[in-house]
Design an enzyme around this catalytic site. Structure first.
Site, PDB file in Angstrom:
ATOM      1  CE  LYS A 124      84.288  51.478  80.881  1.00  0.00           C
ATOM      2  NZ  LYS A 124      84.051  52.690  81.688  1.00  0.00           N
ATOM      3  CB  SER A 134      83.425  59.610  74.679  1.00  0.00           C
ATOM      4  OG  SER A 134      82.832  59.174  75.882  1.00  0.00           O
ATOM      5  CE1 TYR A 182      99.129  54.264  77.936  1.00  0.00           C
ATOM      6  CE2 TYR A 182      96.802  54.732  77.609  1.00  0.00           C
ATOM      7  CZ  TYR A 182      97.920  54.694  78.428  1.00  0.00           C
ATOM      8  OH  TYR A 182      97.815  55.093  79.738  1.00  0.00           O
ATOM      9  CG  ASP A 209      77.391  44.387 107.203  1.00  0.00           C
ATOM     10  OD1 ASP A 209      77.062  43.211 107.447  1.00  0.00           O
ATOM     11  OD2 ASP A 209      78.131  45.058 107.948  1.00  0.00           O
ATOM     12  N   GLY A 213      76.882  51.029  81.916  1.00  0.00           N
ATOM     13  CA  GLY A 213      76.291  49.910  81.186  1.00  0.00           C
ATOM     14  C   GLY A 213      76.257  48.615  81.975  1.00  0.00           C
ATOM     15  N   GLY A 214      76.874  48.620  83.142  1.00  0.00           N
ATOM     16  CA  GLY A 214      76.740  47.494  84.058  1.00  0.00           C
ATOM     17  C   GLY A 214      77.881  46.487  84.061  1.00  0.00           C
ATOM     18  CD  GLU A 268      70.693  54.076  86.724  1.00  0.00           C
ATOM     19  OE1 GLU A 268      71.267  53.812  85.649  1.00  0.00           O
ATOM     20  OE2 GLU A 268      69.527  53.742  86.965  1.00  0.00           O
ATOM     21  N   GLY A 291      69.968  59.962  84.574  1.00  0.00           N
ATOM     22  CA  GLY A 291      70.000  58.813  83.660  1.00  0.00           C
ATOM     23  C   GLY A 291      69.747  57.529  84.409  1.00  0.00           C
ATOM     24  CG  ASP A 327      69.843  53.467  81.739  1.00  0.00           C
ATOM     25  OD1 ASP A 327      70.542  54.353  82.262  1.00  0.00           O
ATOM     26  OD2 ASP A 327      70.313  52.388  81.347  1.00  0.00           O
ATOM     27  CB  SER A 381      84.437  53.575  88.515  1.00  0.00           C
ATOM     28  OG  SER A 381      83.909  54.887  88.470  1.00  0.00           O
ATOM     29  CG  ASN A 425      91.523  58.861  83.618  1.00  0.00           C
ATOM     30  OD1 ASN A 425      92.593  59.076  84.208  1.00  0.00           O
ATOM     31  ND2 ASN A 425      91.267  57.716  83.015  1.00  0.00           N
TER      32      ASN A 425
HETATM   33  C1  LIG Z   1      82.937  53.069  82.200  1.00  0.00           C
HETATM   34  C2  LIG Z   1      82.929  53.714  83.514  1.00  0.00           C
HETATM   35  C3  LIG Z   1      81.875  53.528  84.422  1.00  0.00           C
HETATM   36  C4  LIG Z   1      80.674  52.674  84.094  1.00  0.00           C
HETATM   37  O1  LIG Z   1      81.044  51.318  83.949  1.00  0.00           O
HETATM   38  P1  LIG Z   1      80.039  50.244  83.326  1.00  0.00           P
HETATM   39  O2  LIG Z   1      80.810  48.986  83.316  1.00  0.00           O
HETATM   40  O3  LIG Z   1      79.680  50.732  81.942  1.00  0.00           O
HETATM   41  O4  LIG Z   1      78.837  50.206  84.189  1.00  0.00           O
HETATM   42  C5  LIG Z   1      81.943  54.135  85.660  1.00  0.00           C
HETATM   43  N1  LIG Z   1      82.983  54.921  86.003  1.00  0.00           N
HETATM   44  C6  LIG Z   1      84.022  55.136  85.165  1.00  0.00           C
HETATM   45  C7  LIG Z   1      85.134  56.006  85.617  1.00  0.00           C
HETATM   46  C8  LIG Z   1      84.031  54.536  83.898  1.00  0.00           C
HETATM   47  O5  LIG Z   1      85.059  54.761  83.069  1.00  0.00           O
END
Ligand SMILES: *Cc1c(COP(=O)(O)O)cnc(C)c1O
Length: 323
Positions: free
Chosen positions: A55, A80, A117, A174, A182-183, A206, A210, A212, A306, A309
């Site tokens: 992020k 959050s 921060y 591949d 949220g994508g 996902e 959830g 969706d 992703s 934490n």
């Molecule tokens: C925010 C987040 C996601 C989801 O990311 P999106 O861009 O909302 O799809 C996945 N993994 C972690 C660790 C995140 O902080």
């Protein structure tokens, strides 16, 4: 739609802004995993990104694009979790005042990090108050710029730089598995993948509770669900973004789902075999790759972690709950 849909050029521009600021995170392999799946799995480790998740890329890219007047006035966001820390850190680096709405029950570690921060944190009740409305109202009243967590061209273009780095490092793939809330990460990754590895199959992952985006993808229009109950707290979004869904519809091949038990299995794998702490949401991609099993035989696959934490009390609680 208030914003234009971004392209690969926007991901490249984001990468230039992030140069020397974001970490170029490592790409790792596990010979155990490769042997299990009879495939080559490249794991892109955004758990090692600044503030512990991808992020930072989108948050910094969005803030770096603001003009002087916008910078002086400041930014507002709600989250959050990781988006709060991302915007707070990016704001500190660029020296922009930041106000972040965080739920009263946000994890103390995430609250402390965001305040550490230098951001001003305002609490809200996640069950009775609409954080997006609170943030938008404060932005309008005080002339601040609202930085949404995923549904924004600059945010999603920044997120796409993780996959850009992956393809630059390992070449064409591949299949690419991407964690999905949220994508933002998935749509940015898809822009990079289609440009650098046009035949790569792109799979968003996902939580089963959830699904969706899977429903939306099959229906061709956005479906809203109740806030899902899952340990993947970064993917508890009730609805995919408007801009992110445009890109997902056009470029993504499929949406898979995995259970909470599969997520913990992957957390354990990362800790035991690869010596990495990964948060539940960050395990969506690996859990889907393991689920794909023998269909990956002989292939080159990318798995994007992703984020990492999670506090140790929660980590050990999950290990005990799913032995
Ligand atoms: C925010 C987040 C996601 C989801 O990311 P999106 O861009 O909302 O799809 C996945 N993994 C972690 C660790 C995140 O902080």
């Amino acid at each position: 739609m208030p914003h234009a849909v971004p392209t690969f050029d926007d991901v490249l521009a984001a990468a230039a802004r992030l140069e020397g600021v974001a970490h170029k995170t490592p790409v790792m392999q596990s010979s155990f995993l490769n042997e299990q799946l009879k495939a080559t799995i490249y794991v892109k480790c955004e758990n090692f990104q600044r503030m512990g998740a991808f992020k930072f890329r989108g948050g910094f890219n969005a803030l770096a694009k603001l003009n002087d007047a916008q910078r002086r006035a400041g930014v507002v966001a709600y989250s959050s979790g990781n988006h709060a820390q991302a915007v707070a850190l990016a704001a500190r680096i660029i020296q922009i005042p930041a106000t972040i709405f965080m739920p009263h029950d946000a994890s103390p570690a995430k609250l402390a990090a965001t305040q550490g921060y230098g951001a001003k944190v305002i609490g809200y009740d996640r069950y009775s108050e609409d954080a997006s409305a609170l943030a938008t109202a404060l932005a309008q009243a005080n002339g601040l710029t609202f930085i949404p967590p995923f549904d924004h061209p600059d945010v999603l273009s920044g997120q796409g730089t993780a996959a850009l780095e992956l393809f630059k490092e390992v070449g064409e793939l591949d299949v690419l598995f991407v964690c999905l809330g949220g994508g933002g990460l998935l749509s940015g990754s898809a822009l990079a993948a289609k440009a650098l590895s046009p035949h790569c199959q792109i799979v968003g992952v996902e939580p089963e509770a959830g699904n969706d985006v899977q429903q939306s993808f099959r229906k061709g229009e956005r479906v809203k669900i109740a806030t899902p109950v899952t340990i993947a707290d970064g993917a508890q979004t009730p609805m995919v973004g408007a801009i992110t869904f445009e890109i997902i519809k056009a470029l993504v091949d499929d949406i898979h789902t995995v259970t909470d038990a599969q997520l913990v299995q992957s957390m354990r794998f990362y800790a035991e075999r690869m010596k990495m702490i990964v948060e539940p949401t960050g395990c969506l991609s690996l859990a889907a790759a393991i689920q794909a099993g023998t269909s990956l035989k002989g292939k080159k696959a990318g798995v994007v972690i992703s984020g990492g934490n999670i506090d140790m009390a929660r980590f050990s609680q999950l290990m005990t709950a799913y032995p």
